[in-house]
Design a protein around this motif. Sequence first.
Motif, PDB file in Angstrom:
ATOM      1  N   VAL A  38       0.847  -1.203   0.000  1.00  0.00           N
ATOM      2  CA  VAL A  38       0.000   0.000   0.000  1.00  0.00           C
ATOM      3  C   VAL A  38       0.876   1.244   0.000  1.00  0.00           C
ATOM      4  O   VAL A  38       0.627   2.196  -0.745  1.00  0.00           O
ATOM      5  CB  VAL A  38      -0.964  -0.011   1.208  1.00  0.00           C
ATOM      6  CG1 VAL A  38      -1.607   1.352   1.430  1.00  0.00           C
ATOM      7  CG2 VAL A  38      -2.021  -1.081   1.027  1.00  0.00           C
ATOM      8  N   ARG A  39       1.926   1.230   0.810  1.00  0.00           N
ATOM      9  CA  ARG A  39       2.856   2.366   0.866  1.00  0.00           C
ATOM     10  C   ARG A  39       3.478   2.615  -0.507  1.00  0.00           C
ATOM     11  O   ARG A  39       3.531   3.749  -0.982  1.00  0.00           O
ATOM     12  CB  ARG A  39       3.936   2.081   1.908  1.00  0.00           C
ATOM     13  CG  ARG A  39       4.887   3.214   2.146  1.00  0.00           C
ATOM     14  CD  ARG A  39       5.865   2.821   3.279  1.00  0.00           C
ATOM     15  NE  ARG A  39       6.783   3.878   3.530  1.00  0.00           N
ATOM     16  CZ  ARG A  39       7.948   4.029   2.928  1.00  0.00           C
ATOM     17  NH1 ARG A  39       8.336   3.157   2.013  1.00  0.00           N
ATOM     18  NH2 ARG A  39       8.735   5.036   3.222  1.00  0.00           N
TER      19      ARG A  39
ATOM     20  N   ARG B  91       3.584   5.942  -5.474  1.00  0.00           N
ATOM     21  CA  ARG B  91       3.609   5.998  -6.936  1.00  0.00           C
ATOM     22  C   ARG B  91       2.392   6.728  -7.509  1.00  0.00           C
ATOM     23  O   ARG B  91       2.508   7.553  -8.408  1.00  0.00           O
ATOM     24  CB  ARG B  91       3.684   4.571  -7.488  1.00  0.00           C
ATOM     25  CG  ARG B  91       3.831   4.467  -8.998  1.00  0.00           C
ATOM     26  CD  ARG B  91       3.943   3.020  -9.482  1.00  0.00           C
ATOM     27  NE  ARG B  91       2.729   2.264  -9.180  1.00  0.00           N
ATOM     28  CZ  ARG B  91       2.641   1.256  -8.317  1.00  0.00           C
ATOM     29  NH1 ARG B  91       3.706   0.843  -7.658  1.00  0.00           N
ATOM     30  NH2 ARG B  91       1.498   0.636  -8.102  1.00  0.00           N
ATOM     31  N   GLU B  92       1.204   6.419  -7.000  1.00  0.00           N
ATOM     32  CA  GLU B  92      -0.047   6.912  -7.588  1.00  0.00           C
ATOM     33  C   GLU B  92      -0.569   8.214  -6.980  1.00  0.00           C
ATOM     34  O   GLU B  92      -1.375   8.897  -7.611  1.00  0.00           O
ATOM     35  CB  GLU B  92      -1.138   5.839  -7.458  1.00  0.00           C
ATOM     36  CG  GLU B  92      -0.801   4.541  -8.150  1.00  0.00           C
ATOM     37  CD  GLU B  92      -0.697   4.676  -9.667  1.00  0.00           C
ATOM     38  OE1 GLU B  92      -1.443   5.497 -10.242  1.00  0.00           O
ATOM     39  OE2 GLU B  92       0.129   3.972 -10.276  1.00  0.00           O
TER      40      GLU B  92
ATOM     41  N   VAL C 280       0.602  12.752  -1.251  1.00  0.00           N
ATOM     42  CA  VAL C 280       0.585  12.178   0.094  1.00  0.00           C
ATOM     43  C   VAL C 280       2.026  12.008   0.567  1.00  0.00           C
ATOM     44  O   VAL C 280       2.851  11.409  -0.111  1.00  0.00           O
ATOM     45  CB  VAL C 280      -0.160  10.825   0.116  1.00  0.00           C
ATOM     46  CG1 VAL C 280      -0.148  10.233   1.513  1.00  0.00           C
ATOM     47  CG2 VAL C 280      -1.587  10.993  -0.386  1.00  0.00           C
ATOM     48  N   ALA C 281       2.311  12.550   1.749  1.00  0.00           N
ATOM     49  CA  ALA C 281       3.660  12.492   2.303  1.00  0.00           C
ATOM     50  C   ALA C 281       3.790  11.520   3.472  1.00  0.00           C
ATOM     51  O   ALA C 281       4.888  11.060   3.774  1.00  0.00           O
ATOM     52  CB  ALA C 281       4.090  13.891   2.764  1.00  0.00           C
ATOM     53  N   LEU C 282       2.670  11.228   4.143  1.00  0.00           N
ATOM     54  CA  LEU C 282       2.740  10.455   5.374  1.00  0.00           C
ATOM     55  C   LEU C 282       1.478   9.617   5.539  1.00  0.00           C
ATOM     56  O   LEU C 282       0.375  10.077   5.241  1.00  0.00           O
ATOM     57  CB  LEU C 282       2.856  11.418   6.576  1.00  0.00           C
ATOM     58  CG  LEU C 282       3.023  10.782   7.948  1.00  0.00           C
ATOM     59  CD1 LEU C 282       4.465  10.321   8.139  1.00  0.00           C
ATOM     60  CD2 LEU C 282       2.653  11.782   9.034  1.00  0.00           C
TER      61      LEU C 282
ATOM     62  N   LEU D 227       6.315   8.499   3.287  1.00  0.00           N
ATOM     63  CA  LEU D 227       6.309   7.846   1.985  1.00  0.00           C
ATOM     64  C   LEU D 227       7.613   8.059   1.233  1.00  0.00           C
ATOM     65  O   LEU D 227       7.920   7.323   0.303  1.00  0.00           O
ATOM     66  CB  LEU D 227       5.124   8.331   1.149  1.00  0.00           C
ATOM     67  CG  LEU D 227       3.795   7.825   1.704  1.00  0.00           C
ATOM     68  CD1 LEU D 227       2.627   8.481   1.012  1.00  0.00           C
ATOM     69  CD2 LEU D 227       3.700   6.322   1.570  1.00  0.00           C
ATOM     70  N   ARG D 228       8.365   9.055   1.616  1.00  0.00           N
ATOM     71  CA  ARG D 228       9.683   9.296   1.018  1.00  0.00           C
ATOM     72  C   ARG D 228      10.671   9.530   2.142  1.00  0.00           C
ATOM     73  O   ARG D 228      10.429  10.349   3.019  1.00  0.00           O
ATOM     74  CB  ARG D 228       9.626  10.514   0.087  1.00  0.00           C
ATOM     75  CG  ARG D 228       8.853  10.220  -1.194  1.00  0.00           C
ATOM     76  CD  ARG D 228       8.325  11.481  -1.860  1.00  0.00           C
ATOM     77  NE  ARG D 228       7.217  11.157  -2.750  1.00  0.00           N
ATOM     78  CZ  ARG D 228       5.962  10.970  -2.364  1.00  0.00           C
ATOM     79  NH1 ARG D 228       5.625  11.065  -1.113  1.00  0.00           N
ATOM     80  NH2 ARG D 228       5.013  10.662  -3.235  1.00  0.00           N
TER      81      ARG D 228
END
Length: 163
Positions: free
Chosen positions: A50-51, A56-57, A61-63, A145-146
């Motif tokens: 999911v992460r 990717r999509e 969203v950052a978190l 997410l990054r």
Amino acid sequence: MQCDALDWRRLGSAIQQRYGVPPERVWDISRVYSFDVAPYNAISKLLGEVRRWIRRERPEVALLATTVDPNLGFAGASYRAANWQEWMRVRPRPYMYLHRRYITPRQLRIQFGTSNRQELQDQLGVPLEVSRAQLLGSSIYCSRLRGKTESIPQDHVPTMRRR
């Protein structure tokens, strides 16, 4: 599993203040469950997938954030296995029941416009029952997410009050 934009304003503000992530860039992961016949590590693997998909999509969203409630038998093991970190704790509040069925504050706000127990009882006549059991606080687990998600030493994890 359900993924939605975070709608818990107090938590969004706390995350922005402590970790610099604006609330509109935080998504909530909820209603994660498994069955006895699921493969070993199924939830932590699902969280990883999911992460990757959201990164990717949905680049805005950052978190990702979730709440782990030990009163329901959850300990956060799948989140820790997927490299999520406990960033906050939340003081417990009693469970509420409407017509003998559990109801969340979110559901109360949607249905009645408020989750304030006194207002629901006095002004709206909503027949809420409230648990009397001593409850444990919940944990807020997060995953950036990054980049790496910061690990907070257990004795430095802040506790916030619910409203």
